[in-house]
Design an enzyme around this catalytic site. Sequence first.
Site, PDB file in Angstrom:
ATOM      1  N   GLY A 123     -64.485 -20.625  44.839  1.00  0.00           N
ATOM      2  CA  GLY A 123     -63.766 -21.908  44.062  1.00  0.00           C
ATOM      3  C   GLY A 123     -63.640 -22.977  44.920  1.00  0.00           C
TER       4      GLY A 123
ATOM      5  N   ASP B 247     -55.577 -11.433  55.018  1.00  0.00           N
ATOM      6  CA  ASP B 247     -54.638 -11.426  53.667  1.00  0.00           C
ATOM      7  C   ASP B 247     -53.912 -12.570  53.982  1.00  0.00           C
ATOM      8  OD1 ASP B 247     -53.020 -10.837  51.895  1.00  0.00           O
ATOM      9  OD2 ASP B 247     -53.038  -8.725  51.774  1.00  0.00           O
TER      10      ASP B 247
ATOM     11  N   ASN C  17     -54.907 -22.579  50.821  1.00  0.00           N
ATOM     12  CA  ASN C  17     -55.484 -22.657  49.290  1.00  0.00           C
ATOM     13  C   ASN C  17     -55.600 -21.544  48.640  1.00  0.00           C
ATOM     14  OD1 ASN C  17     -57.566 -23.911  47.517  1.00  0.00           O
ATOM     15  ND2 ASN C  17     -58.607 -21.930  48.368  1.00  0.00           N
TER      16      ASN C  17
ATOM     17  N   TYR D 138     -46.349 -18.208  37.700  1.00  0.00           N
ATOM     18  CA  TYR D 138     -47.114 -19.620  38.420  1.00  0.00           C
ATOM     19  C   TYR D 138     -46.495 -21.000  38.501  1.00  0.00           C
ATOM     20  CZ  TYR D 138     -51.518 -21.757  39.555  1.00  0.00           C
ATOM     21  OH  TYR D 138     -52.644 -22.465  40.060  1.00  0.00           O
TER      22      TYR D 138
ATOM     23  N   LYS E 159     -45.761 -22.470  42.048  1.00  0.00           N
ATOM     24  CA  LYS E 159     -46.379 -23.709  42.385  1.00  0.00           C
ATOM     25  C   LYS E 159     -45.442 -24.952  42.647  1.00  0.00           C
ATOM     26  CE  LYS E 159     -50.616 -22.532  43.087  1.00  0.00           C
ATOM     27  NZ  LYS E 159     -51.336 -22.461  44.392  1.00  0.00           N
TER      28      LYS E 159
ATOM     29  N   THR F 177     -63.396 -22.683  37.905  1.00  0.00           N
ATOM     30  CA  THR F 177     -63.508 -21.826  39.282  1.00  0.00           C
ATOM     31  C   THR F 177     -63.490 -20.370  38.817  1.00  0.00           C
ATOM     32  OG1 THR F 177     -61.385 -21.435  40.089  1.00  0.00           O
ATOM     33  CG2 THR F 177     -62.619 -23.564  40.910  1.00  0.00           C
ATOM     34  N   PRO F 178     -63.447 -19.308  39.435  1.00  0.00           N
ATOM     35  CA  PRO F 178     -63.400 -17.972  39.103  1.00  0.00           C
ATOM     36  C   PRO F 178     -61.992 -17.778  38.695  1.00  0.00           C
ATOM     37  CG  PRO F 178     -64.719 -18.120  40.962  1.00  0.00           C
ATOM     38  CD  PRO F 178     -64.450 -19.463  40.681  1.00  0.00           C
TER      39      PRO F 178
HETATM   40  N1  LIG Z   1     -59.081 -23.611  39.489  1.00  0.00           N
HETATM   41  C1  LIG Z   1     -57.901 -24.305  38.969  1.00  0.00           C
HETATM   42  O1  LIG Z   1     -58.192 -24.688  37.722  1.00  0.00           O
HETATM   43  C2  LIG Z   1     -56.653 -24.696  39.975  1.00  0.00           C
HETATM   44  C3  LIG Z   1     -55.966 -25.421  39.362  1.00  0.00           C
HETATM   45  C4  LIG Z   1     -54.855 -25.786  39.992  1.00  0.00           C
HETATM   46  C5  LIG Z   1     -54.567 -25.026  41.314  1.00  0.00           C
HETATM   47  N2  LIG Z   1     -55.349 -24.161  41.520  1.00  0.00           N
HETATM   48  C6  LIG Z   1     -55.146 -23.497  43.064  1.00  0.00           C
HETATM   49  O2  LIG Z   1     -56.299 -23.598  43.867  1.00  0.00           O
HETATM   50  C7  LIG Z   1     -56.454 -22.537  44.837  1.00  0.00           C
HETATM   51  C8  LIG Z   1     -57.642 -21.959  44.794  1.00  0.00           C
HETATM   52  O3  LIG Z   1     -58.055 -21.328  43.446  1.00  0.00           O
HETATM   53  P1  LIG Z   1     -59.435 -21.134  42.986  1.00  0.00           P
HETATM   54  O4  LIG Z   1     -59.473 -21.856  41.526  1.00  0.00           O
HETATM   55  O5  LIG Z   1     -60.373 -21.485  43.879  1.00  0.00           O
HETATM   56  O6  LIG Z   1     -59.474 -19.657  42.565  1.00  0.00           O
HETATM   57  P2  LIG Z   1     -60.561 -18.574  43.040  1.00  0.00           P
HETATM   58  O7  LIG Z   1     -60.179 -17.343  42.480  1.00  0.00           O
HETATM   59  O8  LIG Z   1     -61.888 -18.922  42.607  1.00  0.00           O
HETATM   60  O9  LIG Z   1     -60.279 -18.234  44.760  1.00  0.00           O
HETATM   61  C9  LIG Z   1     -59.198 -17.964  45.226  1.00  0.00           C
HETATM   62  C10 LIG Z   1     -59.616 -17.329  46.659  1.00  0.00           C
HETATM   63  O10 LIG Z   1     -58.527 -16.650  47.364  1.00  0.00           O
HETATM   64  C11 LIG Z   1     -58.611 -15.412  47.533  1.00  0.00           C
HETATM   65  N3  LIG Z   1     -57.554 -14.592  47.675  1.00  0.00           N
HETATM   66  C12 LIG Z   1     -56.643 -14.095  46.829  1.00  0.00           C
HETATM   67  N4  LIG Z   1     -55.693 -13.376  47.221  1.00  0.00           N
HETATM   68  C13 LIG Z   1     -55.693 -13.645  48.614  1.00  0.00           C
HETATM   69  C14 LIG Z   1     -54.962 -12.979  49.738  1.00  0.00           C
HETATM   70  N5  LIG Z   1     -53.740 -12.313  49.568  1.00  0.00           N
HETATM   71  N6  LIG Z   1     -55.208 -13.415  50.970  1.00  0.00           N
HETATM   72  C15 LIG Z   1     -56.278 -14.189  51.156  1.00  0.00           C
HETATM   73  N7  LIG Z   1     -57.055 -14.809  50.232  1.00  0.00           N
HETATM   74  C16 LIG Z   1     -56.740 -14.317  48.795  1.00  0.00           C
HETATM   75  C17 LIG Z   1     -59.589 -14.789  46.606  1.00  0.00           C
HETATM   76  O11 LIG Z   1     -60.132 -13.769  47.170  1.00  0.00           O
HETATM   77  C18 LIG Z   1     -60.413 -15.979  46.459  1.00  0.00           C
HETATM   78  O12 LIG Z   1     -61.560 -16.139  47.313  1.00  0.00           O
HETATM   79  C19 LIG Z   1     -55.341 -21.572  44.196  1.00  0.00           C
HETATM   80  O13 LIG Z   1     -54.040 -21.741  44.931  1.00  0.00           O
HETATM   81  C20 LIG Z   1     -54.838 -21.982  42.623  1.00  0.00           C
HETATM   82  O14 LIG Z   1     -53.655 -21.641  42.480  1.00  0.00           O
HETATM   83  C21 LIG Z   1     -56.434 -23.984  41.140  1.00  0.00           C
END
Ligand SMILES: NC(=O)c1ccc[n+]([C@@H]2O[C@H](COP(=O)([O-])OP(=O)(O)OC[C@H]3O[C@@H](n4cnc5c(N)ncnc54)[C@H](O)[C@@H]3O)[C@@H](O)[C@H]2O)c1
Length: 252
Positions: A17, A60, A87, A152, A156, A189-190
């Site tokens: 993502g 982690d 992130n 959440y 955040k 994203t996932p």
């Molecule tokens: N996609 C959205 O719409 C969106 C919107 C606002 C904020 N965000 C934020 O952006 C960030 C990334 O989200 P994304 O959409 O890429 O999600 P994603 O699920 O695609 O990726 C998140 C990654 O974090 C890793 N992860 C999860 N728990 C973990 C841990 N304990 N230690 C290390 N790695 C860990 C996962 O393995 C994954 O690779 C997050 O903080 C999410 O809250 C996403």
Amino acid sequence: MGRVDGKIAMVTGAASGLGKAIAERLAGEGATVVLTDIDEKAGADVAAAIGAGATFLAHDVTSGPRWDEVMAAVERDHGRLDVMVNNAGITLMGSIEDLNYDQWRKTFDVDVDSVFWGCRAAIGLMKRTGGGSIVNMASGAGIKSSPGLCAYNAAKAAVIAATKSIALHCGEKRYGIRCNAVAPGAVRTPIIDKVLAQVADPDAMLKGFEASHPIGFIGQPSDIASIVLYLASDEARFATGAVFSVDGGMIL
Ligand SMILES: NC(=O)c1ccc[n+]([C@@H]2O[C@H](COP(=O)([O-])OP(=O)(O)OC[C@H]3O[C@@H](n4cnc5c(N)ncnc54)[C@H](O)[C@@H]3O)[C@@H](O)[C@H]2O)c1
């Protein structure tokens, strides 16, 4: 010449993502990038695809001892850290009545404790090696709440409040460390796919996501990588303690 040429950057949650897109963009603009994630296979694959200058560490982000090891490896291998992107995060759906305490705690462990550990670790190294830029991944959901996103929303919002305190502290100490938050709207994203998998009617939810963004569509990972690149670069030298909304107008 790249916009972050020669900088050493670390990105958590870089296997997927937004983290993946951010790591790729920083590397493409000249940074040496340390990718970390709990998903070792996917993280190693992303680093290998980026190629020279990118490495992967299993990590982690909820583990304080592992943060110490990872930061020691960054210092050993690169001598300093210029950019820290906190992130990694998860989204667990649920209202205050739906959520159980384990889900609440898990959300805070991954989304908030990671920022506590990550900022402490980055400051510890950056303040000895010439300063740097910390970017914490918040969310529009940390500004605008929904009934079904209680944990959440709270997590955040905590990231945003902590970011401002950290920016003030680093400024007061004259560390040369900037700390900012990015607050994306929905980005495909996932993590979004996992949210859609938790509801009865995913198509209706996706349409609802689009409708809740005044611009009429949801984002792509590259939209968020662009703002992180700016904050990582010296172009953002006067930006600290700010929340950068990149959300198609969602919070308005
Ligand atoms: N996609 C959205 O719409 C969106 C919107 C606002 C904020 N965000 C934020 O952006 C960030 C990334 O989200 P994304 O959409 O890429 O999600 P994603 O699920 O695609 O990726 C998140 C990654 O974090 C890793 N992860 C999860 N728990 C973990 C841990 N304990 N230690 C290390 N790695 C860990 C996962 O393995 C994954 O690779 C997050 O903080 C999410 O809250 C996403």
